[in-house]
Design a protein around this motif. Structure first.
Motif: not given
Length: 241
Positions: A42, A46, A51-52, A79, A81
């Protein structure tokens, strides 16, 4: 389609993260990313989706740098999740129109795609209901439909089959294949190894933030063995070392 080069990401105050991950997902690839809980799947996804942030490395989507041009990258992928966080006080159709607006999908195209995918996943009659009334499986289906509205070239999914009924699982696998047949690619994490072995042409195994093996499924899964055998062997060898 997706190039992850020497990706390193560590969480502040923790030794968790990923180390020097390099994976190349080409056009036509259905690429499985497997590993135990906390292995770094994950985190990698991400980072790829923006996201990260990440400490080192490079991520290219359709040849475009995620660092340098994140918005252009995000126009090209979708994406999903593992636990979609949807706006529960919107109805299903309001949410889908909201996503279509973001991606500037025209009225005729969005209507056609919503009818097709909502019909395929059998939630067309529920689109007028509040998302707060949806079951987990219905929310997962809505998230999948929203991801397909702008016809992404790259589909990124985190445990996509969790919560889906058998019929929806078959439909999603068919959609993944069609995206790849049209020149796109799919990159997804999963714990369902038998599905990954049958569906994917490429696979990567990650443990404790490090990729242990990656490449063509046919090269990694040797004759007389299963992906499950290879996974347990790789994890065992890593522990033994």
């Amino acid at each position: 389609m997706l190039k992850i080069n020497n990706l390193t990401k560590h969480y502040k105050g923790s030794d968790k993260g990923v180390n020097n991950v390099t994976l190349h997902i080409g056009k036509g690839d259905i690429y499985a990313f497997i590993g135990h809980n906390g292995a770094g799947k994950t985190t990698t996804l991400k980072c790829v989706t923006g996201i990260h942030d990440f400490d080192e490395g490079e991520i290219l989507i359709d040849g475009i740098s995620l660092r340098d041009n994140p918005l252009e990258c995000k126009r090209r992928f979708a994406y999903i999740p593992d636990n979609p966080d949807l706006y529960k006080y919107l109805t299903g159709i309001q949410y889908l129109n909201f996503i279509a607006d973001i991606f500037q999908v025209g009225a005729n195209d969005r209507e056609d795609r919503i009818k097709k995918y909502a019909g395929d996943f059998e939630i067309l009659e529920s689109l007028g209901d509040l998302i707060s009334t949806y079951s987990h499986g219905m929310k997962q289906k809505l998230a999948i439909i929203s991801a397909l509205i702008h016809q992404p070239k790259l589909l990124i999914l985190d445990e996509p089959f969790v919560g889906l009924d058998p019929q929806a699982t078959v439909i999603l696998k068919g959609i993944m294949k069609k995206i790849c047949e049209a020149g796109g690619a799919v990159f997804f994490s999963t714990h369902v190894l038998d599905v990954a072995e049958r569906l994917c042409n490429k696979v990567a195994i990650i443990k404790a933030g490090n990729v242990l093996a990656s490449g063509n499924m046919a090269d990694i899964v040797r004759e007389g063995q299963s992906l499950e055998d290879i996974f347990m062997e790789a994890i065992g060898k890593n522990v033994a070392d």
